[in-house]
Design an enzyme around this catalytic site. Structure first.
Site, PDB file in Angstrom:
ATOM      1  N   LYS A 174       0.795  -1.287   0.054  1.00  0.00           N
ATOM      2  CA  LYS A 174       0.034  -0.033  -0.028  1.00  0.00           C
ATOM      3  C   LYS A 174       0.985   1.331  -0.026  1.00  0.00           C
ATOM      4  CE  LYS A 174      -3.831   2.131   2.705  1.00  0.00           C
ATOM      5  NZ  LYS A 174      -4.696   1.643   3.782  1.00  0.00           N
ATOM      6  N   SER A 199     -10.031  -0.245   7.166  1.00  0.00           N
ATOM      7  CA  SER A 199      -9.630  -0.053   5.825  1.00  0.00           C
ATOM      8  C   SER A 199      -9.009  -1.368   5.263  1.00  0.00           C
ATOM      9  CB  SER A 199      -8.514   1.021   5.927  1.00  0.00           C
ATOM     10  OG  SER A 199      -9.279   2.227   6.060  1.00  0.00           O
ATOM     11  N   SER A 211      -9.488   2.060   3.057  1.00  0.00           N
ATOM     12  CA  SER A 211      -8.392   3.102   2.265  1.00  0.00           C
ATOM     13  C   SER A 211      -7.643   2.209   1.434  1.00  0.00           C
ATOM     14  CB  SER A 211      -7.645   3.975   3.016  1.00  0.00           C
ATOM     15  OG  SER A 211      -6.932   3.227   4.077  1.00  0.00           O
TER      16      SER A 211
END
Length: 420
Positions: free
Chosen positions: A56, A149, A125
């Site tokens: 990420k 998330s 996210s």
């Protein structure tokens, strides 16, 4: 003709991931960066040798850009890897690329689409990580969770998600959103890969990973599970309710007791406390980063910082005291339960991209710092994935993963996403 002449040569995991990303990421938009070539990993004989892992964009990589999903950091190159990235490399993993995150892991979305329906959000996210796994590009991707998330986007994209016990994985080198709530974790193609990641990364070599998918396949059958619907159940999409109730019927048909349970405080209070702590701590973590560059930041991150500015230090201290009390008593809800079951989100993946979905059903496990796992549990009438969330006792992550594996064996089998 000998078998050696007829067998198709095995394709390496890295080659398969490259081919898949080359084929579909132009449409999926899961990655913001992939290197043009890959060096041999330092830990060539480690437990993750040759396994591609997506990272990420909230997590520092010294050899790839890390922009935290923000134009403010466009072109930024960290000086060193985050702890978790260094650990992955030492275990032999190939850092495959950087995946899209919402800005600073809050609500301003990136370009990623849902692999099941590109007109729907992948969640956030950890948008790109969930989509990359859901589409079959990689088996393991890193995510972060401050509210929902990891669990929510994994569910939306038909993947497994594993959020460890709070503090189990060091967050050094990961951009902070709210330090009291931030977790590092994994989005994976199966519970097996989540268990491997737990052993290799979360337990940092203190636990042997499963020897093979076959050795892990049976899992551990639970005897008694809690059912958490909460005071917000009436607002849950009917199809999501029906899927959850169907899971309970499957469990009961296998002789597993399923009993109602609460978590020590109403879900609305838990969510409000989560959001208050998050706003105050996000302002401290991000305001200086965007000072003088506010025009480059998204409206949601600016609103979050403004909200945090309205919370006093004394109010924050009171919230942390309440958090400490809740975490001290967090395991009392379990009693004889092997785990607690709930949904991942009140809806399946929403159409459009302005909103990444409602995380309220992820707040309890995140706020309390309890481990959580989601596994796919079927599909809606419009072919969007459902997910089942399982919550375990603090620091009993391995037991939760073994339970989740068994539960996954009685649920509808997942299948490749259309964009895969």
């Amino acid at each position: 003709m000998s078998s050696s002449q007829t067998d198709t040569p095995a394709v390496s995991p890295l080659a398969a991931a490259i081919a898949a990303a080359d084929r579909i990421d132009g449409s999926l938009k899961a990655f913001i960066h992939r290197p043009s070539s890959y060096a041999a990993p330092a830990g060539g004989d480690g437990p993750l040798a040759g396994i591609p892992v997506a990272v990420k964009d909230l997590i520092d990589t010294a050899d790839m850009p890390t922009c935290y999903g923000s134009r403010v950091f466009e072109g930024h190159r960290p000086q060193q890897d985050a702890w978790i990235v260094a650990r992955l490399r030492a275990a032999g993993a190939v850092i495959f690329g950087k995946t899209v995150t919402t800005e600073f892991a809050w609500r301003d979305p990136g370009a990623t689409v849902n692999p099941w329906n590109p007109a729907h959000t992948p969640g956030g996210s950890s948008s790109g990580s969930a989509a990359a796994v859901g589409a079959g590009i990689v088996d393991i991707a890193l995510g972060t969770q401050t509210v929902g998330s990891i669990i929510r986007p994994a569910s939306y994209c038909g993947a497994c998600g594993y959020k460890p016990t709070y503090g189990l994985i060091p967050t050094e080198g990961t951009h902070e959103l709210a330090g009291s709530l931030d977790h590092l974790g994994f989005i994976t193609s199966s519970v097996y890969w989540a268990a491997v990641a737990h052993a290799v990364i979360a337990r940092d070599g203190k636990l042997a990973p499963p020897a093979s998918p076959q050795a892990f396949a049976a899992g551990v059958k639970p005897r008694k599970l809690g059912v958490y619907r909460s005071s917000k159940w009436s607002g849950v999409q009917p199809e999501v309710q029906q899927n959850f109730d169907g899971v309970l019927r499957r469990l009961e048909a296998q002789g597993v007791q399923c009993v109602p349970v609460e978590l020590g405080a109403d879900i609305a209070e838990l969510h409000e406390l989560t959001n208050g702590i998050l706003a105050y701590e996000a302002r401290a973590a991000i305001a200086a980063d965007i000072a003088g560059k506010e025009a480059l930041a998204g409206p949601n991150i600016r609103d979050l910082i403004a909200l945090g500015a309205g919370i006093s230090q004394q109010q924050h201290a009171a919230m942390l005291a309440r958090l400490a009390a809740l975490r001290a008593a967090r395991d009392t809800a379990f009693g004889e339960l092997d785990a607690i079951l709930t949904i991942t989100s009140p809806t399946t993946a929403l159409p459009g991209f302005e909103k990444t979905g409602d995380a309220i059903f992820c707040s309890p496990a995140t706020l309390l710092g309890l481990p959580a796992v989601t596994v796919p549990s079927g599909f809606s009438a419009d072919f969007l994935p459902f997910g089942l969330q399982m919550i375990g006792r603090g620091d009993q992550d391995q037991a939760l993963l073994q339970t989740a594996q068994w539960v996954s064996t009685i649920l509808p089998r997942s299948r490749p996403a259309p964009l895969g």
